[in-house]
Design a protein around this motif. Structure first.
Motif, PDB file in Angstrom:
ATOM      1  N   ARG A 130       0.828  -1.202   0.000  1.00 15.25           N
ATOM      2  CA  ARG A 130       0.000   0.000   0.000  1.00 15.25           C
ATOM      3  C   ARG A 130       0.864   1.255   0.000  1.00 15.25           C
ATOM      4  O   ARG A 130       1.770   1.377   0.824  1.00 15.25           O
ATOM      5  N   VAL A 131       0.597   2.181  -0.909  1.00 16.70           N
ATOM      6  CA  VAL A 131       1.230   3.504  -0.925  1.00 16.70           C
ATOM      7  C   VAL A 131       0.120   4.521  -0.689  1.00 16.70           C
ATOM      8  O   VAL A 131      -0.791   4.637  -1.508  1.00 16.70           O
ATOM      9  N   GLN A 132       0.189   5.201   0.460  1.00 15.12           N
ATOM     10  CA  GLN A 132      -0.874   6.126   0.866  1.00 15.12           C
ATOM     11  C   GLN A 132      -2.239   5.448   0.782  1.00 15.12           C
ATOM     12  O   GLN A 132      -3.221   6.015   0.307  1.00 15.12           O
ATOM     13  N   GLY A 133      -2.263   4.187   1.232  1.00 17.58           N
ATOM     14  CA  GLY A 133      -3.503   3.439   1.298  1.00 17.58           C
ATOM     15  C   GLY A 133      -3.911   2.743   0.020  1.00 17.58           C
ATOM     16  O   GLY A 133      -4.849   1.937   0.027  1.00 17.58           O
ATOM     17  N   GLN A 134      -3.225   3.025  -1.097  1.00 18.69           N
ATOM     18  CA  GLN A 134      -3.616   2.466  -2.388  1.00 18.69           C
ATOM     19  C   GLN A 134      -2.749   1.255  -2.753  1.00 18.69           C
ATOM     20  O   GLN A 134      -1.517   1.333  -2.681  1.00 18.69           O
ATOM     21  N   THR A 136      -0.406  -1.021  -4.745  1.00 18.54           N
ATOM     22  CA  THR A 136       0.595  -0.535  -5.694  1.00 18.54           C
ATOM     23  C   THR A 136       1.584  -1.642  -6.040  1.00 18.54           C
ATOM     24  O   THR A 136       1.990  -2.420  -5.176  1.00 18.54           O
ATOM     25  N   LYS A 156       6.351   3.445  -9.039  1.00 24.58           N
ATOM     26  CA  LYS A 156       5.156   2.977  -8.335  1.00 24.58           C
ATOM     27  C   LYS A 156       3.989   3.047  -9.304  1.00 24.58           C
ATOM     28  O   LYS A 156       3.658   4.121  -9.803  1.00 24.58           O
ATOM     29  N   ASP A 158      -0.026   2.265  -9.832  1.00 20.57           N
ATOM     30  CA  ASP A 158      -1.299   1.974  -9.175  1.00 20.57           C
ATOM     31  C   ASP A 158      -1.805   0.608  -9.643  1.00 20.57           C
ATOM     32  O   ASP A 158      -1.870   0.334 -10.842  1.00 20.57           O
ATOM     33  N   ASN A 226       4.429  -1.721   5.463  1.00 17.98           N
ATOM     34  CA  ASN A 226       3.922  -1.134   4.217  1.00 17.98           C
ATOM     35  C   ASN A 226       2.735  -1.895   3.645  1.00 17.98           C
ATOM     36  O   ASN A 226       1.952  -1.348   2.853  1.00 17.98           O
ATOM     37  N   GLY A 228       0.118  -2.786   5.092  1.00 17.82           N
ATOM     38  CA  GLY A 228      -1.139  -2.379   5.704  1.00 17.82           C
ATOM     39  C   GLY A 228      -1.496  -3.266   6.886  1.00 17.82           C
ATOM     40  O   GLY A 228      -0.785  -4.219   7.214  1.00 17.82           O
TER      41      GLY A 228
END
Length: 250
Positions: A130-134, A136, A156, A158, A226, A228
């Motif tokens: 997860r990168v800022q919750g998304q 990836t 990165k 999405d 990372n 989550g």
């Protein structure tokens, strides 16, 4: 040059693979142990489990989280070819099916054989987290930097990019590839170029280029950090590797 097709049921071939053990990096939640890596039906299965294990290195007076954490609440496996198989240049190709559930951080990566991290060089052929919750997909390289922990050439993407191409993407096997020459590292997913690293730019402060030395291969499934919060995720989870192949020009 070398391959493991994971054709023999049981444990990964000890001629090529070793295990990490215990807590390792990034304050991840999993306790690494060999029991979570098995070969069955032609596939390496790295299993993430929710189970409590005692930290046998526990020391409440230590300031190192790897020692002052009394228990692991999750287990997984991390295997590598360090000291057994190392490669300089060529193509590394890995066919795998990753689990994209919340809390999971599967990876295919390499580390240089000489010098401590990050001066030895790291290539992330595949990371998913997860990168800022998304969700990836990442394709990266790292080396030493004068003023910070590491210098990174990161890409990165999405995860939605891949789902748009194929809604059934998570249920399928995919091929990750590192094409490595003296000049560059190109990282591909299913023949789509994700990142190209110019090796003229990857010099440590002392002038050493960590991508002009042999690297070994690591396969692991991390949990938490990372990846989550895995609290709401059902376990066990599976990260499956069909093969690892290394090619070099004659």
């Amino acid at each position: 040059m070398w391959q493991d097709e994971f054709g023999q049921d049981g444990k990964p071939d000890s001629a090529g693979w070793s295990y990490e053990y215990g807590f390792k990096r990034n304050q991840e939640l999993q306790w690494y142990q060999p029991e979570n890596a098995t070969v069955r039906d032609g596939v390496l299965v790295i299993e993430g489990k929710r189970e409590r294990v005692k930290n046998e290195f526990y020391d409440p007076s230590s300031e190192d989280w790897r020692k002052n954490t009394p228990y692991g609440e999750y287990t997984s496996a991390s295997i590598n070819t360090n000291g057994k198989k190392a490669f300089q240049y060529g193509i590394i190709e890995v066919r795998a099916r990753i689990d994209t559930a919340m809390g999971l951080w599967p990876a295919i990566w390499t580390l240089g054989v000489e010098r401590p991290w990050p001066a030895n060089g790291e290539t992330d052929i595949m990371e998913y987290y997860r990168v800022q919750g998304q969700p990836t997909i990442l394709a990266n390289a790292a080396w030493a930097h004068e003023n910070k922990r590491a210098a990174w050439d990161e890409r990165k993407i999405d995860f939605a990019h891949f789902l748009r191409k194929d809604p059934d993407w998570p249920g399928k096997f995919h091929v990750w590839k590192m094409d490595w020459t003296q000049e560059s590292i190109r990282l591909y997913l299913d023949d789509e170029l994700l990142n190209e690293v110019d090796l003229n730019q990857t010099l440590n402060p002392d002038g050493f280029n960590p991508f002009h030395q042999p690297h070994y291969i690591l396969l692991n499934l991390a949990i938490g950090s990372n990846g989550g919060d895995p609290a709401a995720t059902d376990f066990p989870r599976k990260y499956e590797v069909d093969y690892v192949r290394v090619y070099q020009r004659e």
